[in-house]
Scaffold this active site. Structure first.
Site, mmCIF file in Angstrom:
data_model
loop_
_atom_site.group_PDB
_atom_site.id
_atom_site.type_symbol
_atom_site.label_atom_id
_atom_site.label_comp_id
_atom_site.label_asym_id
_atom_site.label_seq_id
_atom_site.Cartn_x
_atom_site.Cartn_y
_atom_site.Cartn_z
ATOM 1 N N TYR A 56 92.512 90.150 27.232
ATOM 2 C CA TYR A 56 91.859 91.392 27.497
ATOM 3 C C TYR A 56 90.661 91.392 26.743
ATOM 4 O O TYR A 56 90.900 90.890 25.374
ATOM 5 C CB TYR A 56 92.862 92.414 26.937
ATOM 6 C CG TYR A 56 93.249 93.262 28.141
ATOM 7 C CD1 TYR A 56 92.256 94.158 28.786
ATOM 8 C CD2 TYR A 56 94.504 93.148 28.727
ATOM 9 C CE1 TYR A 56 92.463 94.851 29.813
ATOM 10 C CE2 TYR A 56 94.515 93.966 29.974
ATOM 11 C CZ TYR A 56 93.699 94.756 30.483
ATOM 12 O OH TYR A 56 93.909 95.641 31.591
ATOM 13 N N GLU A 58 88.340 94.272 26.422
ATOM 14 C CA GLU A 58 87.450 95.479 26.412
ATOM 15 C C GLU A 58 86.320 95.755 25.557
ATOM 16 O O GLU A 58 86.704 95.414 24.309
ATOM 17 C CB GLU A 58 88.487 96.854 26.495
ATOM 18 C CG GLU A 58 89.339 96.953 27.609
ATOM 19 C CD GLU A 58 90.137 98.208 27.453
ATOM 20 O OE1 GLU A 58 90.340 98.651 26.791
ATOM 21 O OE2 GLU A 58 91.005 98.378 28.653
ATOM 22 N N ASP A 202 68.774 95.337 45.043
ATOM 23 C CA ASP A 202 70.001 94.698 45.415
ATOM 24 C C ASP A 202 69.757 93.379 45.862
ATOM 25 O O ASP A 202 69.472 92.935 47.219
ATOM 26 C CB ASP A 202 70.895 95.764 46.215
ATOM 27 C CG ASP A 202 72.158 94.945 46.533
ATOM 28 O OD1 ASP A 202 72.437 93.807 45.932
ATOM 29 O OD2 ASP A 202 73.201 95.606 46.904
ATOM 30 N N THR A 228 75.283 90.025 43.390
ATOM 31 C CA THR A 228 76.765 89.068 43.341
ATOM 32 C C THR A 228 76.231 87.949 43.007
ATOM 33 O O THR A 228 75.262 87.315 43.017
ATOM 34 C CB THR A 228 77.216 89.255 44.824
ATOM 35 O OG1 THR A 228 76.374 88.575 45.884
ATOM 36 C CG2 THR A 228 77.569 90.459 45.539
ATOM 37 N N LYS A 231 77.397 84.511 46.587
ATOM 38 C CA LYS A 231 76.650 84.163 47.984
ATOM 39 C C LYS A 231 75.868 83.001 47.626
ATOM 40 O O LYS A 231 76.322 81.797 47.228
ATOM 41 C CB LYS A 231 75.819 85.406 48.186
ATOM 42 C CG LYS A 231 76.831 86.384 48.660
ATOM 43 C CD LYS A 231 76.134 87.659 49.425
ATOM 44 C CE LYS A 231 77.180 88.585 49.475
ATOM 45 N NZ LYS A 231 77.473 89.683 48.493
ATOM 46 N N ARG A 237 83.378 85.176 42.714
ATOM 47 C CA ARG A 237 83.185 86.484 43.249
ATOM 48 C C ARG A 237 83.134 87.314 42.197
ATOM 49 O O ARG A 237 83.710 87.316 41.227
ATOM 50 C CB ARG A 237 84.613 86.833 44.061
ATOM 51 C CG ARG A 237 84.867 85.764 45.024
ATOM 52 C CD ARG A 237 85.864 86.861 46.031
ATOM 53 N NE ARG A 237 84.995 87.816 46.854
ATOM 54 C CZ ARG A 237 84.393 87.495 47.890
ATOM 55 N NH1 ARG A 237 84.417 86.223 48.434
ATOM 56 N NH2 ARG A 237 83.813 88.502 48.375
HETATM 57 C C1 LIG Z 1 73.346 93.472 49.607
HETATM 58 C C2 LIG Z 1 74.611 93.602 49.188
HETATM 59 N N1 LIG Z 1 75.034 94.182 48.187
HETATM 60 C C3 LIG Z 1 76.233 94.480 47.624
HETATM 61 C C4 LIG Z 1 77.281 93.470 48.126
HETATM 62 C C5 LIG Z 1 78.545 94.018 47.682
HETATM 63 O O1 LIG Z 1 79.412 92.959 47.256
HETATM 64 P P1 LIG Z 1 80.980 93.027 46.883
HETATM 65 O O2 LIG Z 1 81.444 92.712 48.073
HETATM 66 O O3 LIG Z 1 81.092 91.928 45.733
HETATM 67 O O4 LIG Z 1 81.318 94.354 46.326
HETATM 68 C C6 LIG Z 1 77.068 92.963 49.311
HETATM 69 C C7 LIG Z 1 78.200 92.160 49.978
HETATM 70 O O5 LIG Z 1 78.379 91.671 51.000
HETATM 71 C C8 LIG Z 1 75.669 92.735 49.936
HETATM 72 O O6 LIG Z 1 75.303 92.012 51.017
#
Ligand SMILES: Cc1ncc(COP(=O)(O)O)c(C=O)c1O
Length: 415
Positions: A56, A58, A202, A228, A231, A237
């Site tokens: 842990y 935090e 994003d 993320t 990918k 993950r």
């Molecule tokens: C552009 C985009 N943002 C955020 C996410 C979310 O990721 P997570 O599934 O880890 O919450 C994804 C997932 O496919 C995504 O394609």
């Protein structure tokens, strides 16, 4: 797959072991074209199965609410420094458990419930967290969306600007799940500054390309950048949020204690490893191949009469419109499953069908490229797809394609 302590799992829980084993075999015998997936590297898998899962922690490095964090602290610091260096950003928080939570931290830190946001429509390629009514982003905020130009299926910045001027969003979101073209972060930042909005990029899908310098960086154009790590980046993950220094304190306190409890330190260690690997020349070469494989896949499919949305790709994503073939995305996904090719149905821009049917499929090349597949294999994969879709009622033919697929997979084991 010797990396797993298979015997330990088997001994403790034969039932769960059986399903894990089935999944291992499925992954080994399937051509995986899910654009948002990859095969994590062995060190990334090992870190996630390490004793760090016991701890842990935090809080943040050197300011924790638990004892015994002296080694954990170093790991999180390394992950942060590597993120800053790789993505050239001012501040990074590596604790978000997922991409969605990375996005949530930005929204919760800088928006009030009822504030306005502008993101890409889910059906045109945006993500659920960019304002979809079924997500917190569409429930808590007044969400407006932009799509693509019907002529070329690319973002039309005049339309984005008009919408921004009309709705005066507090936050504009760019970066997508099923849009295969380069994102012009500079153009978005100019619009955001004209209307006084924050800009969030994003880069969940394109992070690997950004790291390798094959896609323009969102920095210095954005206020916040989320990603993320699982990918194109090939990590565990999870999520990361990056921001300008002036936003750091609020972002950190929103991730913890705002929306999360203890960080997943085994995952953060795996993120650190993935970030190190992503800074190598081998990774750059890998990303180049992911890209060339996707471009080849798009052009070969086009030659066979498939319509590629936006007539090509700048990334790992190939979005295929199946309307000319007279099948929908759901049917195609099911047919391809019969021959051990894994894809997902996907809406295309202006799709007349609902999300549970769709007119398209989204293909992606990160996993097959990780396996070492190149031009020849992409040619084979395209011919398997075409053959399966055109012989969809011929079970014998489908069975023989499945054997060819398995044979190809055997030659390129992921581990
Ligand atoms: C552009 C985009 N943002 C955020 C996410 C979310 O990721 P997570 O599934 O880890 O919450 C994804 C997932 O496919 C995504 O394609």
């Amino acid at each position: 797959m010797e990396r797993m302590n298979n015997e330990d799992i088997k001994k403790a829980d034969a039932e769960v072991w059986d399903w894990i084993n089935k999944e291992q075999i499925r992954e080994q015998e399937t051509i995986n074209l899910i654009a948002s997936e990859n095969f994590a590297s062995l060190p990334v898998l090992a870190a996630q199965g390490s004793v760090l899962t016991n701890k842990y922690a935090e809080g943040y490095s050197f300011a924790r609410y638990y004892g015994g964090c002296q080694f954990i602290d170093r790991i999180e610091k390394i992950a942060i420094e590597r993120t800053k260096e790789l993505f050239n950003c001012e501040h990074a928080n590596v604790q978000p458990h997922s991409g969605s939570q990375a996005n949530m931290s930005v929204y919760f830190a800088y928006l009030k419930v009822g504030d306005t946001i502008l993101g890409m429509d889910l059906r045109a390629g945006g993500h659920l967290t960019h304002g979809s009514p079924v997500s917190f982003s569409g429930k808590f905020y007044k969400a407006y969306s932009y799509g693509v130009d019907p002529k070329n299926e690319m973002i039309d910045f005049n339309i984005v600007e008009d919408l921004a001027k009309k709705y005066r969003p507090k936050l504009i979101v760019c970066g997508y799940s099923a849009y295969s073209r380069q994102v012009d972060f500079k153009a978005f930042s100019e619009i955001a500054s004209k209307v006084g909005a924050y800009l969030l990029a994003d880069i969940a899908h394109i992070a690997g390309f950004v790291a390798a310098g094959l896609h323009p960086s969102p920095h210095p154009f954005t206020d916040f950048t989320t990603t993320t790590t699982h990918k194109t980046l090939r990590g565990p993950r999870g999520g990361i949020v990056m921001c300008r220094k002036k936003f750091a304190k609020k972002i950190d306190s929103t991730v913890f204690p705002g929306i999360q409890g203890g960080p997943l330190m085994h995952v953060i260690a795996a993120k650190a490893i993935a970030l190190k690997l992503a800074s190598t020349n081998e990774f750059k070469d890998y990303q180049k191949k992911v890209l060339s494989n996707a471009k080849l896949m798009a052009s070969l499919l086009e030659k066979l009469g498939y319509r590629i949305v936006s007539r090509g790709t700048d990334t790992h994503i190939v979005l295929v419109d199946l309307q000319p073939q007279g099948i929908n995305g759901k049917e195609a996904e099911e047919i391809l499953k019969k021959v051990n090719i894994c894809v997902n149905k996907n809406t295309i821009p202006f799709d007349p069908l609902p999300a549970n049917l769709t007119s398209g499929i989204r293909l992606g090349t990160p996993s097959v490229t990780t396996q070492g597949m190149g031009e020849k294999e992409i040619g084979l994969i395209v011919s398997f797809i075409h053959s399966a879709l055109t012989n969809r009622s011929d079970d014998k033919k489908l069975a023989s394609i499945r054997e060819e697929v398995k044979n190809l997979c055997r030659q390129f084991p992921p581990y």
